[in-house]
Design a protein around this motif. Structure first.
Motif, mmCIF file in Angstrom:
data_model
loop_
_atom_site.group_PDB
_atom_site.id
_atom_site.type_symbol
_atom_site.label_atom_id
_atom_site.label_comp_id
_atom_site.label_asym_id
_atom_site.label_seq_id
_atom_site.Cartn_x
_atom_site.Cartn_y
_atom_site.Cartn_z
ATOM 1 N N ALA A 17 0.838 -1.207 0.000
ATOM 2 C CA ALA A 17 0.000 0.000 0.000
ATOM 3 C C ALA A 17 0.872 1.256 0.000
ATOM 4 C CB ALA A 17 -0.923 0.000 1.213
ATOM 5 N N LEU A 18 1.965 1.199 0.781
ATOM 6 C CA LEU A 18 2.867 2.345 0.831
ATOM 7 C C LEU A 18 3.519 2.578 -0.533
ATOM 8 C CD1 LEU A 18 4.247 4.517 2.565
ATOM 9 C CD2 LEU A 18 6.062 2.880 3.024
ATOM 10 N N ALA A 19 3.978 1.469 -1.152
ATOM 11 C CA ALA A 19 4.609 1.593 -2.475
ATOM 12 C C ALA A 19 3.619 2.203 -3.465
ATOM 13 C CB ALA A 19 5.069 0.223 -2.964
ATOM 14 N N ALA A 36 12.851 3.133 1.515
ATOM 15 C CA ALA A 36 13.162 1.861 0.858
ATOM 16 C C ALA A 36 14.537 1.344 1.259
ATOM 17 C CB ALA A 36 13.076 2.017 -0.662
ATOM 18 N N THR A 37 15.546 2.216 1.232
ATOM 19 C CA THR A 37 16.895 1.727 1.515
ATOM 20 C C THR A 37 17.072 1.391 2.999
ATOM 21 O OG1 THR A 37 17.596 4.024 1.566
ATOM 22 C CG2 THR A 37 18.131 2.792 -0.412
ATOM 23 N N PHE A 56 13.371 -6.134 1.079
ATOM 24 C CA PHE A 56 11.955 -5.911 1.393
ATOM 25 C C PHE A 56 11.310 -5.234 0.183
ATOM 26 C CE2 PHE A 56 8.216 -4.025 3.235
ATOM 27 C CZ PHE A 56 7.764 -4.998 4.102
ATOM 28 N N PHE A 57 11.882 -4.071 -0.170
ATOM 29 C CA PHE A 57 11.477 -3.405 -1.417
ATOM 30 C C PHE A 57 12.499 -3.752 -2.493
ATOM 31 C CE2 PHE A 57 9.767 -0.444 1.846
ATOM 32 C CZ PHE A 57 8.438 -0.443 1.460
ATOM 33 N N THR A 58 12.089 -3.639 -3.757
ATOM 34 C CA THR A 58 13.068 -3.727 -4.835
ATOM 35 C C THR A 58 14.015 -2.537 -4.637
ATOM 36 O OG1 THR A 58 11.345 -4.561 -6.259
ATOM 37 C CG2 THR A 58 13.349 -3.778 -7.336
ATOM 38 N N GLY A 93 18.313 4.788 -7.664
ATOM 39 C CA GLY A 93 18.861 6.082 -7.284
ATOM 40 C C GLY A 93 17.756 6.889 -6.663
ATOM 41 N N VAL A 94 18.111 8.102 -6.210
ATOM 42 C CA VAL A 94 17.089 8.931 -5.571
ATOM 43 C C VAL A 94 16.055 9.369 -6.604
ATOM 44 C CG1 VAL A 94 16.652 11.062 -4.315
ATOM 45 C CG2 VAL A 94 18.679 9.703 -3.785
ATOM 46 N N ALA A 95 16.551 9.835 -7.773
ATOM 47 C CA ALA A 95 15.613 10.327 -8.787
ATOM 48 C C ALA A 95 14.701 9.210 -9.258
ATOM 49 C CB ALA A 95 16.384 10.910 -9.960
ATOM 50 N N GLY A 96 13.424 9.445 -9.197
ATOM 51 C CA GLY A 96 12.453 8.459 -9.665
ATOM 52 C C GLY A 96 12.144 7.368 -8.661
ATOM 53 N N ALA A 97 12.687 7.494 -7.445
ATOM 54 C CA ALA A 97 12.505 6.425 -6.444
ATOM 55 C C ALA A 97 11.035 6.241 -6.077
ATOM 56 C CB ALA A 97 13.323 6.725 -5.199
ATOM 57 N N ALA A 98 10.285 7.341 -5.988
ATOM 58 C CA ALA A 98 8.874 7.234 -5.577
ATOM 59 C C ALA A 98 8.064 6.497 -6.635
ATOM 60 C CB ALA A 98 8.295 8.615 -5.320
ATOM 61 N N ALA A 99 8.322 6.836 -7.891
ATOM 62 C CA ALA A 99 7.547 6.219 -8.974
ATOM 63 C C ALA A 99 7.894 4.739 -9.109
ATOM 64 C CB ALA A 99 7.817 6.950 -10.286
#
Lengths: 455, 296
Positions: A139-141, A296-297, A317-319, A323-329
């Motif tokens: 849900a968080l992802a 995530a990290t 846990f997460f893939t 990198g930081v850029a685009g991490a949310a998407a």
């Protein structure tokens, strides 16, 4: 003056008063026409030919617009500032809506996520608690993915407005150039309405991108951007182009000669849109990405130190974000883990009932992992930044709007049509017409009297 | 002289109507929603403060839940420890009865059986699980703390980890008891002790009974010590809960101050905004009525 001369003079006077009524009628007709400037009829007394003459009546000198160029110029200067803030307030408003309500957005998903780890710490072997951790992680992802795509959508919507603004600019510059052509080739008394249109068009154009306007003696204008790129010279207009720029695909603005002038456009509606699209939204995206990346990290790092239900070391846990850029998407749950809740590494030792890692994961709630902020604080900072940017743009727009209103009022006090004033003028011309007609009939009777003497 | 034109009047009226309508709409929304802030931009710092308090409330609620769960788990542990103590006490009493020389073999057998019954009871108690977790196996929940082959009870099979659950940001509570040091501590393995004691009673071996009683007393001491610890944790929990409740109330008050409205104030503000809007509309109507045209 002879009696017949008087008849001639009176008929010219009747014409003049009728002309005055004409002008009044035109003013009344245009009372609601945007940009229309009030016209006045100019009359002049025709000077007497010699000292034994009272004068030979009235002549119409022409009609002129009650225009004050100073106010027009002030409007050209102020509109871009007002429009810039207005564009920012509108586009940032989209972003704000995207952030969602407190307690039901990413903030709630973060809390649910850490709660799930705390519950897992209470019952590390519970299948329900393990499944719960996975569901909340997913849900968080999704919440991060959704938020990232809403921010991208807001940027895309703003980009669309940039393209529309460029189209409007080109329409306006084409129109102004056409007006220039007509104004330059006609006597000035016949171009009053064209100049009203011209002023209105320039005001609109200035609102979109901020301009430098040079008015020439023949009434035509030369217009360039604030940075000096020509837009209209005489009868020629220089169209801007919105060209998809890589890698974002967002429109870059090119001058007629192909130069990329996107960075020069900081004023007006277009400047506001570009600022939101290229500075504000990417800033928010970066904040969101940092938060997603940190969560995530940190979760992955801690999770890898643990042991799963079978006593094996924990995996991802997460893939892992690239990198930081685009991490949310890009935030996703690890697929292997999703398929097997027993792989959740809650234990700090290879003992199934241990909960040390689950506790540490739950404690991330209070850990300063996002540039010195806790995850909740980082989200709060993002909401605060968007909120205060919107509120600043709205306040700035309101005060700029007030200035524009006041200038428009000042301009109206010179150029606007007042129905009452026109009614008074109407009476005045009507009465003058009646008086001249009366005079005409008096002269007519006098001539009649004169002619009857010979009978 | 400042010329007032129809456009001026119209624009001013429109602006006034628009801005008063906006103020009314906002006030009305505040009253109907009970919220001062609809969006962060309405008051960014208050919105941020509200978010911070919400996060705090969520964390506090979570610890409050953990307290309740720890509480019920420790109550089970406490009652299990009481059962064990009572079983040990029974065994002690019976062994003391078996220490006299006047008992018939049948009576000795009866006493020995009672002692073995106490062993069974302790074995059952020590293997208690709560929500799928053995309370006395440390962190090793894959197997029961003690198993049995025939009448022989195994050695402790759990580990010595004591699992802790956080009950506030700063404190945690032990929710498991290491069954190894509990029953195999100072007095040796309590099951072996009870087996030996039953055998000594059957045989009328007085020194064996004495030694068994001594070992039993040592186990009794270690179990009562463990129960004391559990009791201390249990009695500390209400204070922790009280503190969490206070924190939550304070956070909720701050959240409400940041996000919500005082209804009385909001309603009077709404009334004021409504009057302003009505006045603006009425003034605009009046303004449009007066015209020289009407007198011509």
């Amino acid at each position: 003056m002879s009696l017949f001369g008087m008849l001639g003079m009176t008929s010219k006077a009747l014409d003049a008063q009728r002309f005055g009524l004409d002008v009044t009628g035109n003013n009344l007709a245009n009372v609601n026409t945007p940009g229309y400037t009030k016209r006045v009829a100019d009359f002049g007394a025709v000077p007497p030919p010699d000292r034994f003459s009272a004068g030979i009546g009235v002549e119409v000198l022409g009609v002129r617009s009650m225009r004050d160029r100073l106010y027009d110029q002030r409007l050209y200067d102020e509109s871009p500032l007002e429009q810039q803030q207005s564009a920012m307030a509108e586009s940032l408003g989209l972003v704000e809506v995207a952030l969602g309500k407190p307690g039901s957005s990413v903030d709630a998903d973060l809390e649910d996520f850490f709660d799930a780890f705390a519950e897992l710490a209470e019952a590390p072997t519970s299948a329900t608690a393990r499944q719960q951790v996975l569901s909340e992680g997913e849900a968080l992802a999704r919440a991060f993915n959704g938020m990232a795509s809403r921010l991208t959508d807001a940027a895309k919507a703003t980009d669309q407005r940039v393209i529309e603004d460029v189209e409007s600019i080109n329409e306006l510059t084409t129109r102004i150039a056409a007006l220039n052509k007509s104004i330059g080739s006609s006597p000035s008394s016949q171009t009053l309405h064209l100049r009203d249109e011209q002023t209105e068009a320039i005001k609109e154009l200035s609102g979109i991108l901020g301009t430098q306007v040079l008015e020439l003696a023949d009434g035509t204008v030369q217009i360039s951007t604030r940075s000096g790129r020509p837009l209209v010279v005489g009868a020629d207009s220089y169209a801007l182009a919105a060209v998809a720029g890589m890698p974002s695909g967002y429109a870059r603005v090119q001058a007629a000669d192909g130069t990329d002038i996107t960075l020069e456009l900081t004023d007006g509606h277009l400047g506001g849109e570009l600022h939101v699209r290229d500075t504000d939204i990417p800033g928010y995206q970066a904040q969101l990405d940092e938060l997603a990346y940190a969560v995530a990290t940190e979760v992955n790092t801690l999770h890898a130190t643990g042991y799963d239900l079978n006593g094996n070391p924990g995996g991802n846990f997460f893939t892992p974000p690239t990198g930081v850029a685009g991490a949310a998407a890009a935030l996703r749950m690890d697929a292997t883990l999703m398929a097997n809740p027993s792989l959740v590494a809650a234990a700090g030792i290879p003992s199934s009932g241990d909960n040390q890692v689950a506790r540490k994961l739950a404690d991330l709630r209070d850990a300063s992992i996002v540039n010195g902020d806790t995850p909740a604080e980082a989200w709060t900072a993002l909401v605060y930044d968007v909120g205060s940017d919107v509120s600043r743009a709205e306040a700035e727009q309101a005060s700029r709007q007030e200035i524009v209103n006041q200038i428009e009022q000042l301009r109206d006090s010179v150029s606007g049509v007042s129905i009452d004033e026109e009614a008074a003028m109407m009476l005045r011309y009507q009465r003058a017409y009646e008086a001249n007609a009366r005079f005409f009939s008096v002269i007519d009777q006098t001539i009649e009297t004169l002619l009857s003497l010979k009978r | 002289m400042y010329r007032v034109t129809n456009n001026t009047i119209f624009r001013n009226s429109l602006n006034d109507i628009q801005s008063t309508a906006e103020a009314f709409a906002r006030a009305q929304q505040q009253v109907s929603s009970g919220r001062r802030i609809q969006q962060a931009s309405d008051d960014p710092s208050a919105a941020a403060a509200g978010l911070r308090e919400r996060a705090e409330i969520r964390a506090t609620d979570r610890y409050r839940d953990a307290n309740d769960s720890v509480d019920s788990r420790l109550r089970v542990t406490d009652s299990v420890l009481s059962d064990i103590i009572s079983s040990i006490t029974t065994a002690q009493t019976k062994a003391a009865q078996g220490r006299t020389t006047i008992l018939t073999p049948a009576q000795r057998e009866a006493v020995a059986l009672e002692i073995e019954g106490a062993k069974e009871a302790i074995f059952t108690a020590i293997n208690t699980s709560y929500r799928g977790i053995y309370l006395f196996a440390g962190a090793d929940t894959s197997s029961a703390p003690y198993t049995k082959a025939g009448t022989t009870v195994s050695a402790y099979q759990g580990d010595s980890t004591v699992v802790q659950v956080d009950v506030s940001r700063t404190s945690s509570a032990a929710v498991t008891v290491d069954g190894g040091s509990l029953l195999q501590g100072g007095g040796g393995n309590v099951f072996q002790t009870l087996d030996a004691l039953a055998a000594a009673v059957r045989a009328g071996n007085m020194s064996g009974i004495d030694g068994g009683l001594q070992d039993l007393q040592a186990t009794f001491d270690s179990v009562t010590a463990a129960q004391g610890k559990v009791g201390a944790t249990l009695s500390a929990l209400p204070a922790e809960k009280l503190r969490l409740d206070e924190l939550r109330r304070a956070s909720d008050t701050r959240r409400s101050q940041a996000e919500e409205i005082s209804l009385a104030e909001a309603i009077s503000e709404m009334t004021r905004a409504q009057q302003a809007q009505q006045a603006a509309i009425a003034a605009a109507g009046q303004n449009q009525k007066r015209s020289l045209m009407d007198y011509l």
